[in-house]
Design a protein around this motif. Structure first.
Motif, PDB file in Angstrom:
ATOM      1  N   VAL A  19      44.421  34.018  41.119  1.00 44.67           N
ATOM      2  CA  VAL A  19      45.148  35.340  40.170  1.00 44.67           C
ATOM      3  C   VAL A  19      45.161  34.907  38.664  1.00 44.67           C
ATOM      4  O   VAL A  19      44.656  35.568  37.782  1.00 44.67           O
ATOM      5  CB  VAL A  19      46.575  35.652  40.515  1.00 44.67           C
ATOM      6  N   LEU A  21      43.526  32.582  37.076  1.00 47.16           N
ATOM      7  CA  LEU A  21      42.126  32.263  36.441  1.00 47.16           C
ATOM      8  C   LEU A  21      41.455  33.640  36.041  1.00 47.16           C
ATOM      9  O   LEU A  21      40.882  33.647  35.156  1.00 47.16           O
ATOM     10  CB  LEU A  21      41.257  31.445  37.340  1.00 47.16           C
ATOM     11  N   LEU A  22      41.324  34.726  37.054  1.00 46.85           N
ATOM     12  CA  LEU A  22      40.882  35.695  36.772  1.00 46.85           C
ATOM     13  C   LEU A  22      41.689  36.747  35.564  1.00 46.85           C
ATOM     14  O   LEU A  22      40.996  37.265  35.050  1.00 46.85           O
ATOM     15  CB  LEU A  22      40.865  36.837  38.193  1.00 46.85           C
ATOM     16  N   PHE A  25      40.115  34.880  32.577  1.00 48.72           N
ATOM     17  CA  PHE A  25      38.713  35.098  32.548  1.00 48.72           C
ATOM     18  C   PHE A  25      38.154  36.548  32.558  1.00 48.72           C
ATOM     19  O   PHE A  25      36.925  36.703  32.432  1.00 48.72           O
ATOM     20  CB  PHE A  25      37.767  34.069  33.173  1.00 48.72           C
ATOM     21  N   LEU A  26      38.983  37.209  33.215  1.00 50.98           N
ATOM     22  CA  LEU A  26      38.333  38.609  33.680  1.00 50.98           C
ATOM     23  C   LEU A  26      39.021  39.874  33.065  1.00 50.98           C
ATOM     24  O   LEU A  26      38.715  40.481  32.325  1.00 50.98           O
ATOM     25  CB  LEU A  26      38.210  38.659  35.312  1.00 50.98           C
ATOM     26  N   TYR A  27      40.291  39.902  33.677  1.00 44.27           N
ATOM     27  CA  TYR A  27      41.031  41.013  33.392  1.00 44.27           C
ATOM     28  C   TYR A  27      41.501  41.183  31.860  1.00 44.27           C
ATOM     29  O   TYR A  27      41.460  42.318  31.406  1.00 44.27           O
ATOM     30  CB  TYR A  27      42.344  41.169  34.238  1.00 44.27           C
ATOM     31  N   PRO A  29      39.884  40.021  29.017  1.00 45.64           N
ATOM     32  CA  PRO A  29      38.947  40.141  28.203  1.00 45.64           C
ATOM     33  C   PRO A  29      38.325  41.816  28.493  1.00 45.64           C
ATOM     34  O   PRO A  29      38.223  42.495  27.259  1.00 45.64           O
ATOM     35  CB  PRO A  29      37.681  39.179  28.270  1.00 45.64           C
ATOM     36  N   VAL A  30      38.227  41.979  29.734  1.00 48.51           N
ATOM     37  CA  VAL A  30      37.781  43.280  30.098  1.00 48.51           C
ATOM     38  C   VAL A  30      38.856  44.439  29.614  1.00 48.51           C
ATOM     39  O   VAL A  30      38.493  45.642  28.942  1.00 48.51           O
ATOM     40  CB  VAL A  30      37.422  43.525  31.450  1.00 48.51           C
ATOM     41  N   LEU A  31      40.033  44.244  29.703  1.00 51.83           N
ATOM     42  CA  LEU A  31      40.930  45.106  29.498  1.00 51.83           C
ATOM     43  C   LEU A  31      41.043  45.215  27.958  1.00 51.83           C
ATOM     44  O   LEU A  31      41.375  46.470  27.288  1.00 51.83           O
ATOM     45  CB  LEU A  31      42.474  44.928  30.012  1.00 51.83           C
ATOM     46  N   VAL A  33      38.657  44.890  25.723  1.00 53.62           N
ATOM     47  CA  VAL A  33      37.677  45.547  25.098  1.00 53.62           C
ATOM     48  C   VAL A  33      37.740  46.938  25.467  1.00 53.62           C
ATOM     49  O   VAL A  33      37.195  48.037  24.684  1.00 53.62           O
ATOM     50  CB  VAL A  33      36.119  45.006  25.814  1.00 53.62           C
ATOM     51  N   ILE A  34      38.115  47.227  26.776  1.00 56.83           N
ATOM     52  CA  ILE A  34      38.531  48.774  27.306  1.00 56.83           C
ATOM     53  C   ILE A  34      39.314  49.345  25.960  1.00 56.83           C
ATOM     54  O   ILE A  34      39.445  50.491  25.656  1.00 56.83           O
ATOM     55  CB  ILE A  34      38.943  48.988  28.755  1.00 56.83           C
TER      56      ILE A  34
END
Lengths: 257, 224
Positions: A19, A21-22, A25-27, A29-31, A33-34
């Motif tokens: 949780v 790490l994601l 590295f995931l949520y 940056p993606v959130l 940019v969104i």
């Protein structure tokens, strides 16, 4: 059946680490940019909306102007007509006033000229009448006419009041009196006149006899400062004066009427 | 005949700690997921995103929308936990279809660990959002007589979560293994396709139920 506690614990820890790490590295940056794209989209949408609002405002303004044009044109035409009507009325009033004034001046001038002409005519008529009367009376027997007028002159002196007679005498002794007559007086007439004057003035009179044919008939008693006139010349002059005055007054009354 | 599905093979010992197969498989899946995420999010662009970025944004946004619709609130604070739960479950369930691999969720410990995390997270988030006293009073709702039942239901819900996941995934893999051993190489392919669908459905169900439990705990939806 056996449940391994270590596996359960390690799997729970593994999941929590996953949780974290994601999220890293995931949520995140993606959130990010969104959200950035949504913000950019919202910004563009707001700009578009502002542009649309501006265009709508401009369109409404143009529409309002287009709608107001006929009314504005009618208003301007009506204002121009009213102004022209006012100016026309003012010009007419001014022209009418000037015409009335000129007419009034012409009338006044005409009346004046008429009065002057009438006055001159009357004076001329009076002169003619006086000359005619003078010519007619000159041929009359002036001796017979002069004597009564001499009596009237003496009566006039006698009818004066005491102070007036004293003023006529002017403190002289004898009182110098020049007696101008239209025709030569007789000694009797002269003596009688001297006596009556001396009696009226209360002192002797030095009478100087003078013949003056211009008197036509009658006499003039010249004292130091006064003259007593009883002659037809005087009568005609007074008649002429009176006739001229009466005619002038009647002419003025006619002009005013 | 395959080995019992209820046993947890130990791969190696780390001192006194036995490191079992699901733990090792989970580490592998974690490495793949984290490395994949790190690589995929290296060059994110606002303008003209690439195909990988588009898929990532689609997945993340879909997860957030689904969780938000379920919890009836902004899902962003809960996205790391519930989104990771769905992604891990989906990857773990489908990993069982890879030849030579066994899904970590086919072991009861993994399912129970996830259910335990959901149970603890719902309690912690409920206390943090509503306060300790208000949260505890919720167990006595609508009447204090129901307090034991409410407490028990918290445990049974977590238990049912874990058992449902474990049973579905384990049984699917077990059936495929039996069919494979009995019929041959290509016969279990339809079953594997079904297991593909089943794995995603189970991930979805687990995540949605977790969202419901956490939503009920924080008070955004009615507690079930």
């Amino acid at each position: 059946m056996h449940i391994d506690g270590w596996t359960l614990l390690l799997q729970a820890v593994n999941f929590l680490i996953l949780v974290w790490l994601l999220r890293r590295f995931l949520y995140r940056p993606v959130l990010a940019v969104i959200a950035e794209r949504q913000a950019a989209t919202e910004r563009v949408r707001n700009e578009a909306e502002a542009a649309r609002q501006a265009a709508e405002t401009a369109r409404e303004s143009l529409e309002a102007q287009r709608t107001a044009l006929p009314a504005e044109r009618d208003r301007l035409i009506a204002a121009a007509r009213a102004e022209a009507e006012t100016e026309r009325t003012a010009l007419l009033d001014k022209a009418r006033a000037e015409a009335d004034h000129a007419l009034e001046e012409a009338r006044s001038r005409l009346v004046d000229e008429r009065a002057q002409a009438l006055d001159a005519l009357q004076r001329h008529a009076a002169d003619l009448g006086t000359q005619l009367a003078t010519r007619l009376l000159r041929d009359a027997p002036s001796g017979a006419l002069t004597r009564p007028l001499l009596d009237e002159a003496c009566v006039a002196v006698e009818s004066l009041s005491g102070p007036q007679r004293h003023a006529l005498a002017d403190g002289s002794d004898p009182v110098p009196v020049r007696l101008a007559a239209a025709c030569p007086l007789s000694e009797d007439d002269a003596a009688r006149a001297r006596d009556r004057l001396a009696a009226a003035l209360g002192r002797p009179v030095a009478l100087e006899l003078v013949e003056d044919p211009s008197l036509i008939a009658g006499v003039e008693l010249h004292f130091a400062h006064s003259v007593v006139r009883r002659s037809w010349k005087q009568t005609l002059a007074e008649a002429k004066e009176e006739m001229t005055r009466h005619d002038s007054a009647r002419s003025a009354a006619d002009a005013l009427a | 005949m395959t080995e019992s599905p209820l046993t947890t093979p130990v791969v190696f010992l780390l001192g006194p700690v036995p490191v079992t197969l699901p733990v090792v498989a989970t580490w592998g899946l974690m490495a793949v997921m984290v490395l994949g995420s790190a690589l995929a999010t290296r060059r994110l662009r606002v303008e003209r995103p690439g195909p990988v970025q588009t898929v990532l944004e689609l997945v993340v946004e879909t997860l957030r929308r689904q969780i938000g619709e379920t919890m009836q609130t902004d899902a962003t604070p809960f996205l790391p936990l519930l989104g990771t739960l769905f992604l891990y479950l989906a990857v773990a369930n489908l990993s069982g279809l890879v030849p030579g691999m066994k899904a970590p969720t086919a072991f009861l410990e993994t399912a129970m660990a996830l259910a335990l995390v959901v149970l603890l997270a719902s309690q912690a988030l409920g206390i943090r959002r509503r306060g300790l006293w208000a949260y505890l009073k919720g167990f006595a709702h609508p009447t204090p007589l129901l307090l034991p039942l409410n407490l028990l239901s918290e445990l049974t819900r977590a238990f049912s979560l874990s058992i449902r996941l474990f049973g579905n995934v384990m049984s699917g893999e077990f059936v495929i293994a039996i069919v494979l051993s009995l019929a041959g190489l290509f016969v279990p392919v339809p079953l594997m396709a079904l297991e593909l669908l089943l794995g995603l459905v189970q991930a979805y169900i687990f995540t949605i139920l977790a969202a419901v439990f956490i939503g009920g705990a924080v008070g955004t939806i009615e507690k079930g």
